[in-house]
Design a protein around this motif. Structure first.
Motif, PDB file in Angstrom:
ATOM      1  N   PHE A 130      46.842  32.992  34.626  1.00 24.72           N
ATOM      2  CA  PHE A 130      46.693  32.408  33.290  1.00 24.72           C
ATOM      3  C   PHE A 130      46.331  33.446  32.233  1.00 24.72           C
ATOM      4  CE2 PHE A 130      46.279  28.695  36.023  1.00 24.72           C
ATOM      5  CZ  PHE A 130      47.163  27.837  35.387  1.00 24.72           C
ATOM      6  N   GLY A 131      46.341  34.702  32.623  1.00 23.54           N
ATOM      7  CA  GLY A 131      46.093  35.762  31.643  1.00 23.54           C
ATOM      8  C   GLY A 131      44.643  36.180  31.502  1.00 23.54           C
ATOM      9  N   PHE A 132      43.755  35.661  32.362  1.00 23.34           N
ATOM     10  CA  PHE A 132      42.353  36.110  32.313  1.00 23.34           C
ATOM     11  C   PHE A 132      42.305  37.621  32.541  1.00 23.34           C
ATOM     12  CE2 PHE A 132      41.434  31.680  32.862  1.00 23.34           C
ATOM     13  CZ  PHE A 132      40.103  31.491  32.484  1.00 23.34           C
ATOM     14  N   ILE A 133      41.399  38.248  31.824  1.00 23.56           N
ATOM     15  CA  ILE A 133      41.262  39.701  31.917  1.00 23.56           C
ATOM     16  C   ILE A 133      39.967  40.043  32.644  1.00 23.56           C
ATOM     17  CG2 ILE A 133      40.969  41.796  30.492  1.00 23.56           C
ATOM     18  CD1 ILE A 133      43.170  40.781  28.867  1.00 23.56           C
ATOM     19  N   PHE A 134      40.055  40.975  33.556  1.00 23.39           N
ATOM     20  CA  PHE A 134      38.860  41.438  34.269  1.00 23.39           C
ATOM     21  C   PHE A 134      37.972  42.178  33.269  1.00 23.39           C
ATOM     22  CE2 PHE A 134      36.833  45.010  36.581  1.00 23.39           C
ATOM     23  CZ  PHE A 134      35.920  44.248  37.297  1.00 23.39           C
TER      24      PHE A 134
END
Ligand code: COA
Length: 188
Positions: free
Chosen positions: A153-157
């Motif tokens: 879903f495009g979450f960024i670390f």
């Protein structure tokens, strides 16, 4: 945003996500009392005491009603009316428009894309219905299934809190993933 009418049911093709009710406690207990689930959840003990499921459900209902935490029971259409897992937006911070995403589902339902389907609905609920700006999730390291869902879903670390929890006899690193509304809108 706090005065807005909040939907108590979210629906996708295969799932109905709905506000919990007390009859969900036995089904949740049957699914959560599993080391392979509690292993990944900071607030879930193993062994899991039976009365904790009902306590959890009652707290979830109260918090849903005062809009502090939105916990939805995951039910699978045509298979089970009782919740077999939960997905929630917690720590809702109305001033800064952010909340934390958390989820689990019973082991026999893993690997069928159910949580991906549930996360999609709850992101839409968070960003579009309650107007959040940022949604984040905390994941123990070495939980590739959960990281995979977030990344889809495009979450960024965003970083790691080293050895934050002692679980399973070991210090566990805790990762933060974050997603902003503008990134979500672009991906959807
Ligand atoms: C994590 C969890 C919610 C996943 O639920 P699920 O319904 O099986 O998830 P989905 O099927 O929608 O998606 C899982 C994805 O991870 C991938 N995956 C699963 N195991 C993996 C592994 N060992 N390595 C890499 N990817 C993996 C799957 O292939 C799938 O990706 P894809 O759609 O690209 O194929 C479930 O395993 C669970 O409840 N675990 C225990 C609690 C937990 O970890 N909660 C999250 C805390 S942050």
């Amino acid at each position: 945003m706090k005065s807005k009418k909040i939907p108590e049911r979210l629906e996708s093709k295969r799932l109905l996500l709905r506000k919990l009710n007390h009859t969900d406690a036995p089904g949740l207990y049957a699914n959560i009392r599993d080391k392979e689930i509690s292993r990944w959840l900071s607030g879930v003990p193993y062994p899991y005491p039976k009365d904790l499921a009902l306590k959890f459900v009652l707290t979830a209902i109260a918090k849903f009603e005062n809009k502090k935490r939105f916990t939805f029971g995951i039910t699978i259409k045509g298979i089970k009316k009782e919740a077999v897992g939960v997905i929630s937006l917690e720590k809702v911070d109305y001033k800064n428009k952010n909340a934390m995403l958390g989820y689990w589902i019973g082991k026999k339902y893993w690997g069928k894309g159910y949580m991906t389907e549930a996360v999609k609905e709850v992101l839409s609920f968070g960003f579009e219905t309650i107007g959040l700006h940022r949604i984040y999730a905390n994941v123990y390291s070495e939980n590739p299934a959960s990281e995979r869902i977030l990344r889809k879903f495009g979450f960024i670390f965003e970083g790691v809190e080293r050895e934050k929890f002692f679980k399973e006899g070991e210090w566990q690193d805790y990762l933060t993933y974050g997603l902003l509304k503008k990134e979500y809108s672009k991906a959807m």
